[in-house]
Every structure is written in structure tokens, then in C-alpha cells.
Write an enzyme that holds these catalytic residues in place. Structure first.
Site, mmCIF file in Angstrom:
data_model
loop_
_atom_site.group_PDB
_atom_site.id
_atom_site.type_symbol
_atom_site.label_atom_id
_atom_site.label_comp_id
_atom_site.label_asym_id
_atom_site.label_seq_id
_atom_site.Cartn_x
_atom_site.Cartn_y
_atom_site.Cartn_z
ATOM 1 N N LYS A 118 36.312 46.483 48.480
ATOM 2 C CA LYS A 118 35.019 46.405 47.786
ATOM 3 C C LYS A 118 33.913 47.107 48.555
ATOM 4 C CE LYS A 118 35.344 42.505 44.690
ATOM 5 N NZ LYS A 118 34.727 41.249 44.247
ATOM 6 N N LYS A 201 45.663 48.045 39.643
ATOM 7 C CA LYS A 201 45.384 46.767 38.979
ATOM 8 C C LYS A 201 44.424 46.964 37.794
ATOM 9 C CE LYS A 201 42.507 43.836 40.793
ATOM 10 N NZ LYS A 201 41.752 42.843 41.558
ATOM 11 N N LYS A 204 37.880 44.993 35.751
ATOM 12 C CA LYS A 204 36.667 45.238 34.973
ATOM 13 C C LYS A 204 35.815 46.332 35.597
ATOM 14 C CE LYS A 204 34.995 40.925 36.912
ATOM 15 N NZ LYS A 204 34.961 39.511 36.549
HETATM 16 P P1 TYM Z 1 38.128 37.319 40.148
HETATM 17 O O1 TYM Z 1 36.881 36.897 39.476
HETATM 18 O O2 TYM Z 1 38.219 38.723 40.675
HETATM 19 O O3 TYM Z 1 39.376 37.112 39.204
HETATM 20 C C1 TYM Z 1 39.595 35.846 38.594
HETATM 21 C C2 TYM Z 1 41.072 35.552 38.473
HETATM 22 O O4 TYM Z 1 41.713 36.555 37.683
HETATM 23 C C3 TYM Z 1 42.837 37.053 38.398
HETATM 24 N N1 TYM Z 1 43.001 38.483 38.061
HETATM 25 C C4 TYM Z 1 44.160 39.030 37.706
HETATM 26 N N2 TYM Z 1 45.390 38.490 37.531
HETATM 27 C C5 TYM Z 1 46.374 39.328 37.145
HETATM 28 N N3 TYM Z 1 46.184 40.660 36.917
HETATM 29 C C6 TYM Z 1 44.978 41.229 37.077
HETATM 30 N N4 TYM Z 1 44.803 42.540 36.831
HETATM 31 C C7 TYM Z 1 43.892 40.402 37.484
HETATM 32 N N5 TYM Z 1 42.568 40.630 37.728
HETATM 33 C C8 TYM Z 1 42.051 39.434 38.080
HETATM 34 C C9 TYM Z 1 42.485 36.867 39.868
HETATM 35 O O5 TYM Z 1 43.637 36.850 40.680
HETATM 36 C C10 TYM Z 1 41.790 35.527 39.833
HETATM 37 O O6 TYM Z 1 42.735 34.474 39.829
HETATM 38 N N6 TYM Z 1 37.755 35.277 44.683
HETATM 39 C C11 TYM Z 1 38.063 35.006 43.294
HETATM 40 C C12 TYM Z 1 37.213 33.905 42.669
HETATM 41 C C13 TYM Z 1 37.182 32.624 43.420
HETATM 42 C C14 TYM Z 1 38.240 31.679 43.499
HETATM 43 C C15 TYM Z 1 37.726 30.601 44.293
HETATM 44 C C16 TYM Z 1 39.527 31.631 42.969
HETATM 45 C C17 TYM Z 1 36.141 32.136 44.159
HETATM 46 N N7 TYM Z 1 36.465 30.934 44.660
HETATM 47 C C18 TYM Z 1 38.521 29.489 44.596
HETATM 48 C C19 TYM Z 1 40.316 30.490 43.278
HETATM 49 C C20 TYM Z 1 39.800 29.458 44.066
HETATM 50 C C21 TYM Z 1 37.844 36.281 42.509
HETATM 51 O O7 TYM Z 1 37.075 37.136 42.880
HETATM 52 O O8 TYM Z 1 38.490 36.297 41.317
#
Ligand code: TYM
Length: 340
Positions: A118, A201, A204
Site C-alpha cells: 500500500k 487479486k 476495488k
Molecule cells: P479489506 O477491507 O481489504 O477486505 C475485507 C475482507 O475481504 C477479503 N477480500 C478478499 N477475499 C477474497 N478475494 C479477494 N479478492 C478479496 N479482497 C478482499 C479480505 O481478505 C477481508 O477478509 N485489514 C482488513 C480489515 C480488518 C479486519 C480486522 C479483518 C480490520 N480489522 C479484524 C478481520 C479482523 C482489511 O483491510 O480488509
């Protein structure tokens, strides 16, 4: 030391940074829905404090938080069964996050690949929050003593760090207070890939809208993107082994399997031998049938933002019944004088 038993509790979160993708749905939200039920208490969070680690327009952040909440509910998360919150309304997340900033080591944080991705070449100009992000994520989870965290594959390293932080805290203070949380990275779609490049991957933040399916796309857009998805010239194999060196084919089969609640082998038993010209319309039809009702319900819920705000307020009150005692106990362990 006797082993503490923890209540089976699920926590997971998604950033309200705009635009839910099919990756978020299959890798996360759909699996959050599946974990609701008698086996676990479930807490699902819009992580607005994480979102501002990169600049967010304030009005957009409010809109995106409500839209994400609408997406959760429209996908089947029931506010009567699960606690739904936005992170900033439950201050114990940030408070425990500070304690964990003092537990996590610089060397651990410097190894985090998501920060490197990032921040890119411009790391000196990244926010301190972006660097410290995984310690707050550990706090999100551990402030509930969560035992299970469903996420996509890309979050694996952060969950390993969460366990390292819990173990170091327990060790340094000689307690058995924080659980060793289990990552739950399961199913056919733990890593949904770009429709334009099966080695990247689905995200968005990809500049090409054709690379992803957005939860708000209409039927025509979904069908068009699937029709144009990159593929190879061969017919589909009948066994999973035949997908090994075919990332685009594997991705479309994984998506089909996850959307239809089947295994990859079951799907290949049905479609093995077909050309993409025959398979893509099947996938488009399935995707429209599954996602269409969700996006329609999201739009309906977004017409009632007050109702969404009430759900989040009620969720935060329930959440704080769990988080406030865990934070207080943490402070006691650390040696913070308590109010009398
Ligand atoms: P974030 O907001 O980037 O994504 C949210 C969830 O979606 C999953 N994901 C995917 N799974 C499969 N294929 C993809 N292409 C794909 N893109 C996104 C991510 O693995 C995630 O599960 N750091 C985290 C948010 C967070 C969090 C937490 C998660 C903050 N605190 C505590 C679990 C527990 C994040 O940025 O997810």
C-alpha cells in the site's frame, strides 16, 4: 498455568473505503453469514478507523460506512443474530490498539507485506496509522477475545501477527488472558482474482473497472464483465489438477463453486469438457441470480439511512458490554490505576 477456555466468538471487519467487490463478498461476507448460528457469537465491523489510514473524504466515508452496513444486511447478516458495528463507536478498539502499539515490535511491523504494497515507493509519506494498522487490527479481534476470524487469504499475515501480539502480551505479563485466535480461511474463493489478469487479486483499487464485479453492478454490467473476462483457448478440465497452470480458468471455476455452494470437483464434474463460450453464460446467469437481489436490497436499505444508523448504535451498545470489561482487565494487568 491452567488453560483458560474462551467463549466461541467470531469477529471480522471490512474497510468502508468505497465499493464492495465480489472478492469481499465471497472471501468474507458470505462466510460471515454462514458462521451465524448457535455455534458462535458473531461480531461484524465496518472498520472506519482503519479506512482513514489513507485519506478519505468525510462525506464519502459516512456514505460508504452506511453502504457497507447495507451490504452486510442485504447479504444475510441479521442484526438480531450478529452484532453489527462501526469501529469508531466502540472506543475500546482504539484504546487496546494503543496498548498493542507498545507490545508489537518495529521489526514485526516492517515485515508486513500489505504495508509495503500500500505504501509502495512512497513509504516516507505514508501515514503512521498505515504502518501501525495491524496492531489496531489485532486489538479489533482481541478486545472481544474472539476465537475465530473469517477472512480472505490476503489477511493471513495480519492474523499471524495478532497471535504473536497475544502471545507476547500473555508472556510479558505472565497471564493467559488473550486467546490464540484461529484464522478461518476456507472455501473455494479465499482469493478471488482480477477478471483481466488471473495472477492479480480482484480489488476495488484496480484502475480497471472491468477487472472486478462490484456488488452494485447491474445485471448487464455483470454479464458484460464475465463475457469479457480473460481466458485461455482450451476446454475446461474434468479434474482440479487440470486447472493448475491456468489461473484465469481456475478463478472463474472458483467463483462458480463459491456462488453455487459447491466444491471445485463438483463443478468440474458438471462443466468439464465445455468451452468458455458455453461456460461464461452459465457463470453470468448464476452471478446475476445471486448478486441481483443483494444489490436491490442494498439500494432499498440505503433509502433509510436513519435505520442503518440505529442498527449501528444498538450494535455498539451490545459490543461495549463485551469490550469494556476486557479493556478494563487489560489495564489492570498492565498496571493502570482504576477509577474508584
Ligand atoms: P479489506 O477491507 O481489504 O477486505 C475485507 C475482507 O475481504 C477479503 N477480500 C478478499 N477475499 C477474497 N478475494 C479477494 N479478492 C478479496 N479482497 C478482499 C479480505 O481478505 C477481508 O477478509 N485489514 C482488513 C480489515 C480488518 C479486519 C480486522 C479483518 C480490520 N480489522 C479484524 C478481520 C479482523 C482489511 O483491510 O480488509
Amino acid at each position: 498455568m491452567t488453560q483458560t477456555t474462551f467463549t466461541p466468538r467470531v469477529f471480522s471487519g471490512i474497510q468502508p473505503s468505497g465499493g464492495l467487490t465480489l472478492g469481499n463478498y465471497l472471501g468474507a461476507i458470505k462466510r460471515f453469514v454462514d458462521m451465524q448460528g448457535p455455534d458462535f457469537e458473531t461480531v461484524y465491523c465496518m472498520v472506519d478507523l482503519h479506512a482513514i489510514t489513507v485519506w478519505q473524504n468525510p462525506a464519502d466515508l459516512i456514505h460508504n460506512t452506511r453502504e457497507l452496513c447495507a451490504g452486510f444486511i442485504a447479504s444475510g447478516i441479521d442484526p438480531a443474530k450478529s452484532i453489527l458495528i462501526n469501529q469508531s463507536q466502540v472506543p475500546e478498539h482504539a484504546q487496546l490498539g494503543w496498548v498493542f502499539n507498545c507490545v508489537a515490535r518495529m521489526g514485526w511491523m516492517q515485515r508486513m507485506t500489505q504495508f509495503k504494497d500500500k505504501a509502495g515507493k512512497n513509504a516516507q509519506n505514508a501515514s503512521l496509522g498505515l504502518f501501525g494498522y495491524p496492531a489496531l487490527m489485532a486489538a479489533d479481534i482481541l478486545v472481544y477475545h474472539a476465537t475465530h476470524v473469517p477472512v480472505g487469504e490476503d489477511q493471513k499475515q495480519h492474523l499471524e501477527l495478532t497471535r504473536d501480539i497475544a502471545a507476547k502480551f500473555n508472556h510479558d505479563y505472565g497471564v493467559d488472558f488473550f486467546p490464540m485466535t484461529e484464522p478461518v480461511i476456507e472455501g473455494a474463493a479465499t482469493r478471488v482474482m482480477s477478471l483481466r489478469d488471473g495472477t492479480k487479486k480482484m480489488s476495488k483499487s484496480d484502475p480497471s473497472d472491468a477487472s472486478r464485479i462490484n456488488m452494485t453492478d447491474d445485471a448487464d454490467a455483470i454479464a458484460r464483465k464475465i463475457r469479457k473476462a480473460k481466458t485461455d483457448p482450451d476446454a475446461l478440465p474434468s479434474e482440479a489438477k487440470g486447472l493448475e497452470d491456468r489461473p484465469e480458468a481456475r478463478n472463474l471455476i472458483n467463483i462458480y463453486a463459491a456462488l453455487s455452494d459447491q466444491t471445485v470437483d463438483q463443478v468440474l464434474a458438471e462443466v468439464g469438457g465445455k468451452q468458455f463460450g458455453a461456460f461464461k453464460p452459465m457463470l453470468a446467469e448464476l452471478a446475476v441470480a445471486k448478486l441481483g437481489p443483494i444489490s436491490a436490497e442494498m439500494a432499498r436499505l440505503m433509502d433509510e439511512p436513519d435505520e442503518i444508523d440505529r442498527i449501528l448504535t444498538a450494535g455498539s451498545l451490545r459490543a461495549r458490554e463485551i469490550t469494556a470489561p476486557i479493556l478494563r482487565k487489560t489495564y489492570d494487568i498492565v498496571g493502570m490505576v482504576a477509577p474508584v
